[in-house]
Scaffold this active site. Structure first.
Site, PDB file in Angstrom:
ATOM      1  NE  ARG A   1      33.332  37.830  20.382  1.00  0.00           N
ATOM      2  CZ  ARG A   1      32.502  37.782  19.051  1.00  0.00           C
ATOM      3  NH1 ARG A   1      33.362  38.939  19.017  1.00  0.00           N
ATOM      4  NH2 ARG A   1      32.398  36.422  18.800  1.00  0.00           N
TER       5      ARG A   1
ATOM      6  CE1 TYR B   1      27.585  44.778  45.233  1.00  0.00           C
ATOM      7  CE2 TYR B   1      27.290  43.599  43.384  1.00  0.00           C
ATOM      8  CZ  TYR B   1      27.541  44.608  44.609  1.00  0.00           C
ATOM      9  OH  TYR B   1      28.359  45.999  43.204  1.00  0.00           O
TER      10      TYR B   1
ATOM     11  CG  ASP C   1      30.029  37.475  45.661  1.00  0.00           C
ATOM     12  OD1 ASP C   1      30.671  37.356  46.159  1.00  0.00           O
ATOM     13  OD2 ASP C   1      29.205  38.666  45.042  1.00  0.00           O
TER      14      ASP C   1
ATOM     15  CE  LYS D   1      33.750  45.575  45.319  1.00  0.00           C
ATOM     16  NZ  LYS D   1      32.304  44.647  45.512  1.00  0.00           N
TER      17      LYS D   1
HETATM   18  C1  LIG Z   1      31.154  44.596  44.333  1.00  0.00           C
HETATM   19  C2  LIG Z   1      31.002  43.751  44.601  1.00  0.00           C
HETATM   20  C3  LIG Z   1      30.442  42.946  43.414  1.00  0.00           C
HETATM   21  C4  LIG Z   1      30.584  43.455  41.684  1.00  0.00           C
HETATM   22  O1  LIG Z   1      31.601  43.568  41.558  1.00  0.00           O
HETATM   23  P1  LIG Z   1      31.522  44.600  40.615  1.00  0.00           P
HETATM   24  O2  LIG Z   1      33.196  44.828  40.049  1.00  0.00           O
HETATM   25  O3  LIG Z   1      31.462  45.881  41.428  1.00  0.00           O
HETATM   26  O4  LIG Z   1      30.909  44.656  39.227  1.00  0.00           O
HETATM   27  C5  LIG Z   1      29.833  42.043  43.510  1.00  0.00           C
HETATM   28  N1  LIG Z   1      29.569  40.650  44.884  1.00  0.00           N
HETATM   29  C6  LIG Z   1      29.735  41.334  46.079  1.00  0.00           C
HETATM   30  C7  LIG Z   1      29.623  41.125  46.833  1.00  0.00           C
HETATM   31  C8  LIG Z   1      30.727  42.215  45.615  1.00  0.00           C
HETATM   32  O5  LIG Z   1      31.073  43.777  46.900  1.00  0.00           O
END
Ligand SMILES: *Cc1c(COP(=O)(O)O)cnc(C)c1O
Length: 388
Positions: free
Chosen positions: A64, A118, A190, A215
């Site tokens: 972990r 988000y 974010d 992403k």
């Molecule tokens: C997709 C996304 C997330 C979350 O990512 P996941 O890996 O799908 O949980 C968080 N913030 C933004 C701006 C996103 O586009």
């Protein structure tokens, strides 16, 4: 022989080199995949002497706490984030968001959440944080006076996102961060749209940068992962909370993201250039009511983007003159753009969106690596069908 990344190197050199200084990377270009729950000790004394919380956290202890494949990725992310003392990995971008919020907030605290955050972040705040006694208030990131008032009324943390991933307004992050810090609030962002390469968040006033590696860093639409990067104090606390929550990622996934990182600046630059061309082309179409793309001169966020960002990406949106049904038919008619959630992968995607306040039905495009002319031809034929 690979050494630590020099700050003076360009972004592509840094992405190619990052995380490769560890002893495990001296004999192969990529770290081996260490699949391990159990780590072995030579004797009882070494087992007892092992500390899972050694300063850099990169010690054999138990699965972990990660292994060399994870440490290579964490090190790479740290080296690519100016001002970071370390990176913590999470099994998704959303887990990175929730892990960061749980690190900075306690019962009785107030969280200020940007209105364009988000959606699942907002849902976590409303459904989970509120239940544990955290007061959640939203603010308009463009209204600095109202934001100042909210901060003066007391906030333990603020969460920003710039640009919004549906609305695409650019926030004056240094200004809002300064206001929040003056009142003692922790500043979270974010940073999925720009990544640390496009927006060095920790040098723009933020305490914690959250990135959905799913992403751009992953970049190939085959892995879910998130990360938080921060200076020494918050990094320690983030890692502690992630351990308490039992967040782990598989070494196979860590290796995929590490592979993605090597080409990240090239993909971002290509997708940005292509998006600028596509967005500019859309601005000239009579079927299009509005294009929301901070990369375009003339966009309300363009000046701030130029001032604070070193780059962008392929994600933007536009509004169609027409009904929601016509918008959906337009998206259905596209052949080169897949219809689906997520973005930042090598392939182009289109998504019908209806962000709050939108006067017309909108389409969000994630421009991928395809030849731009092919994407323009595809959009053109979909417009022709719309008119027919
Ligand atoms: C997709 C996304 C997330 C979350 O990512 P996941 O890996 O799908 O949980 C968080 N913030 C933004 C701006 C996103 O586009």
């Amino acid at each position: 022989m690979t050494g630590p990344v020099a700050d003076t190197c360009g972004p592509v050199t840094r992405a190619v080199t990052a995380g490769r200084a560890g002893e495990w990377a001296q004999r192969t270009v990529n770290p081996p995949l260490w699949r391990a729950s159990t780590h072995l000790f030579p004797d009882c004394a070494s087992l007892r002497a092992a500390r899972p919380d050694d300063a850099d956290g990169h010690r054999f202890f138990y699965g972990r706490q990660g292994g060399p494949t994870h440490w290579a990725l964490e090190t790479a992310l740290t080296e690519l984030e100016p001002g970071a003392a370390g990176a913590v990995l999470y099994p998704s971008g959303l887990a990175a968001v929730t892990g960061a919020l749980l690190t900075v907030l306690h019962p009785g605290d107030t969280l200020l959440l940007t209105r364009n955050v988000y959606g699942p972040t907002r849902a976590f705040a409303a459904d989970v944080l509120a239940q544990f006694g955290v007061r959640v208030r939203t603010f308009d990131p463009l209204d600095h006076a109202a934001f100042s008032r909210l901060c003066r009324e007391g906030a333990a943390a603020i969460m920003l996102e710039s640009p919004g991933s549906l609305t695409f307004e650019v926030t004056d992050v240094p200004a809002l961060a300064a206001i929040a810090r003056a009142q003692g609030a922790a500043v979270l962002i974010d940073n999925t749209w720009a990544t640390s390469l496009g927006f060095p968040a920790l040098t723009r006033g933020c305490d914690i940068a959250v990135t959905a590696l799913t992403k751009h860093a992953g970049g190939h639409s085959d892995v879910l992962m998130g990360a938080c990067t921060a200076g020494p104090e918050w990094h320690e606390r983030l890692r502690h909370m992630a351990r308490l929550l039992g967040h782990v990622v598989s070494p196979d996934d860590a290796a995929l993201v590490l592979r993605g990182l090597r080409t990240l600046p090239l993909r971002l630059a290509r997708q940005q250039d292509s998006a600028v061309r596509v967005a500019g082309w859309l601005s000239g179409r009579s079927e299009v009511a509005e294009v929301r793309c901070p990369l375009l001169p003339g966009d309300p966020g363009h000046a701030l983007w130029r001032r604070d960002f070193a780059g962008g990406c392929g994600l933007f949106a536009f509004a169609l003159r027409g009904t929601s049904r016509e918008r959906d038919s337009f998206v259905d008619a596209l052949r080169r753009f897949g219809i689906g959630y997520s973005w930042g992968g090598f392939e182009s995607l289109a998504l019908p969106i209806d962000p709050p306040g939108a006067a017309a039905p909108m389409v969000r495009l994630s421009v991928g690596l395809e030849d731009t002319d092919d994407l323009l031809a595809d959009l053109d034929q979909a417009f022709s069908r719309l008119r027919a």
